[in-house]
Design an enzyme around this catalytic site. Structure first.
Site, short mmCIF file in Angstrom:
data_model
loop_
_atom_site.label_atom_id
_atom_site.label_comp_id
_atom_site.label_asym_id
_atom_site.label_seq_id
_atom_site.Cartn_x
_atom_site.Cartn_y
_atom_site.Cartn_z
N LYS A 151 5.78 -24.93 1.82
CA LYS A 151 6.33 -23.75 1.03
C LYS A 151 5.42 -23.60 -0.06
O LYS A 151 5.07 -22.26 -0.50
CB LYS A 151 7.69 -23.85 0.69
CG LYS A 151 8.26 -22.30 0.13
CD LYS A 151 8.09 -21.18 0.82
CE LYS A 151 8.47 -19.94 0.17
NZ LYS A 151 9.96 -19.79 -0.28
N THR A 189 13.81 -23.14 -1.97
CA THR A 189 12.57 -23.55 -2.14
C THR A 189 12.67 -24.45 -3.23
O THR A 189 12.95 -24.06 -4.52
CB THR A 189 11.43 -22.55 -2.71
OG1 THR A 189 11.32 -21.72 -1.64
CG2 THR A 189 9.97 -23.03 -3.07
#
Length: 304
Positions: free
Chosen positions: A180, A105
């Protein structure tokens, strides 16, 4: 140039980052017949994969030199930049036509930068962050959110299928990372609510195990409650996902929101509460450790 579809027994994968999640993700790919070369800064974390037949490398560059598709899942954007774009990074070792896949991420802008740098060298790059934590990684049940060129995503699909249950191409480079961020924004306030609800139930003298039977199946149910709630009841604060990584994610989301002139006060509050968790020395604990910080704020001293 067309991108060959990943094929077990033929396509060589590389893996950078074999921590809480990466180890399992690589292992699942190997179980489907993909040979692997792996690198981790702490070499002891490579052992489970070496025992299964993976080859150890001494740098991301070496991983790339021995691989057709190179995956990475590391900690922070600075780590992503180093393992992909550094002098000893994966891009420096790639042959023309190789594919880079960042499953960390990270920042949408950095995903676009890697995509552009790779393209200049005749290499493909996609961003594919995941959700599901350690349980999702162990069970090959991750949600994989992908940004990049459609033909490249399709080529990597067989490897993604070894790791996840929900695999969605979200759009061009950076779209996986933006998706995300949506995921992390949703989780952030939910985690606050889960912890506050458990504190309320405790203070009211309820049996929290029976409370769980009622609330996990109704409108209040969530993955955070279902998976992390029982860990909180057991006082198990070991990481499925690190507090410090969650703070990093929330910081990225807030920075991206600012660029879009968006005010997200709920996210801002959640980040501040998690900063308190880190200040109490629990940055390397799981996100469920927020419970301890809120107990401290409420002068509730509980060791068990």
């Amino acid at each position: 140039m067309s991108v060959p579809v990943a094929t077990p027994g033929k396509t060589r994968i590389g893996w950078i980052g074999t921590g809480v999640m990466g180890r399992w993700m690589c292992q699942h790919a190997m179980s489907k017949g993909f040979s692997a070369t792996a690198y981790n800064r702490s070499s002891d974390k490579l052992k489970p994969l070496i025992d299964l037949g993976a080859v150890a490398a001494t740098s991301p560059k070496e991983v790339a030199a021995k691989s057709d598709i190179i995956f990475a899942i590391v900690g922070f954007p600075k780590d992503v930049r180093e393992v992909f774009l550094g002098a000893d990074g994966a891009l420096a070792g790639c042959a023309k036509g190789a594919v880079l896949v960042d499953m960390t991420t990270s920042e949408p802008g950095l995903a676009k930068e890697i995509h552009a740098a790779a393209k200049e060298k005749g290499v493909y790059a996609i961003d594919a962050p995941v959700s599901g934590g350690d349980i999702g990684a162990k069970n090959a049940a991750l949600s994989i959110m992908i940004g990049g060129d459609p033909e490249v995503v399709a080529a990597v699909q067989p490897v993604f299928e070894a790791m996840g249950k929900t695999i969605v191409h979200q759009g061009p480079a950076g779209s996986g990372q933006h998706t995300k961020m949506v995921n992390q924004i949703l989780i952030s306030s939910n985690m606050v609510a889960v912890c506050e609800a458990l504190l309320y139930g405790h203070k009211a003298g309820l049996n929290l195990e029976t409370v769980f039977k009622s609330v996990t199946v109704g409108a209040a149910g969530s993955k955070a409650l279902e998976i992390l709630g029982p860990r909180m009841l057991r006082r198990d604060f070991e990481p499925g996902f690190y507090v410090e990584h969650f703070i990093k994610d929330m910081g990225i989301a807030l920075a991206e929101a600012e660029k879009m002139n968006l005010g997200l006060p709920g996210l801002g509050l959640a980040k501040q509460l998690y900063e308190l968790v880190r200040a109490q020395g629990m940055g390397r604990k799981g996100t469920q450790a927020l419970l301890v910080a809120l107990e401290t704020m409420n002068n509730l001293k509980r060791d068990s």
